[in-house]
Write an enzyme that holds these catalytic residues in place. Structure first.
Site, mmCIF file in Angstrom:
data_model
loop_
_atom_site.group_PDB
_atom_site.id
_atom_site.type_symbol
_atom_site.label_atom_id
_atom_site.label_comp_id
_atom_site.label_asym_id
_atom_site.label_seq_id
_atom_site.Cartn_x
_atom_site.Cartn_y
_atom_site.Cartn_z
ATOM 1 C CG HIS A 1 -3.042 -3.345 3.905
ATOM 2 N ND1 HIS A 1 -2.075 -2.585 4.433
ATOM 3 C CD2 HIS A 1 -3.890 -2.184 3.318
ATOM 4 C CE1 HIS A 1 -2.234 -1.382 4.244
ATOM 5 N NE2 HIS A 1 -3.272 -1.117 3.526
ATOM 6 C CD GLU B 1 -0.272 -5.284 5.829
ATOM 7 O OE1 GLU B 1 -0.682 -4.224 5.952
ATOM 8 O OE2 GLU B 1 0.001 -5.926 4.951
ATOM 9 C CB CYS C 1 -0.977 0.123 1.195
ATOM 10 S SG CYS C 1 -2.384 1.224 1.155
#
Length: 193
Positions: free
Chosen positions: A173, A175, A80
């Site tokens: 994202h 994660e 991002c």
């Protein structure tokens, strides 16, 4: 020797990246100073706010060391805002916005819209057998890629995951999804570098 992939810890999803890399068996220290960067084999640049991360990198005397290490071939993975920071060119950036650079792409900030326009989608990602559940939060997209840049995934007709040599970037994202496979691709890239 164990692999050390630092996580730029100036702002953003630092904790989530550290946890993901740790699950993959990698040492993942937080990086806030040039000496901490020096101890890393590679670096993850997290999502957050790209202008804030850029300003803090300059304030903490990290911007030039980051640029140098990337130019020297240090593997880096930007998610991002991290994608924006790795991009050579930005559309809709703020006046004077600086990047680390190294990735020959043009990225449009907040391309998918404002925070309320955030969304999730399942994406086919080159190199992975099954779709990745991707979370887009005020995400950028790639407007144009330079020679040698591979597009690994697209959404809404735009590249959202790209790679060039030791640099990997996603506008989503990985994660936050609980799926470690995109980070696994990066770990493999680092081991092969």
């Amino acid at each position: 020797m164990p692999l050390t992939i630092g996580v730029l810890a100036l702002q953003g999803d630092v904790r989530e990246h550290v946890a993901t890399l740790t699950r993959l068996g990698v040492s993942a220290p937080a990086v806030r100073r040039p000496t901490e960067l020096d101890a890393c084999d590679a670096l993850v640049i997290p999502g957050g706010e790209s202008t804030t991360i850029g300003r803090l990198a300059r304030t903490f005397d990290l911007l030039e060391p980051l640029r140098s290490r990337v130019k020297e071939g240090m593997p880096a993975f930007g998610t991002c805002a991290g994608m924006i920071l790795l991009a050579d060119r930005i559309v809709d950036g703020v006046a004077g916005q600086e990047t680390i650079g190294g990735l020959d792409v043009t990225v449009r900030r907040n391309a998918f819209g404002r925070q309320v326009d955030s969304f999730e989608d399942d994406l086919a990602v080159d190199g992975l057998a099954e779709a990745v559940h991707a979370v887009f939060i005020r995400a950028p997209w790639v407007e144009e890629v330079g020679p040698g840049v591979e597009v690994l995934a697209t959404a809404a007709g735009h590249p959202v995951a790209v790679r060039r040599g030791p640099l990997l970037a996603t506008s989503f994202h990985p994660e936050v999804s609980g799926d470690d496979r995109v980070h696994g691709l990066f770990v493999d890239l680092v081991r092969g570098a």
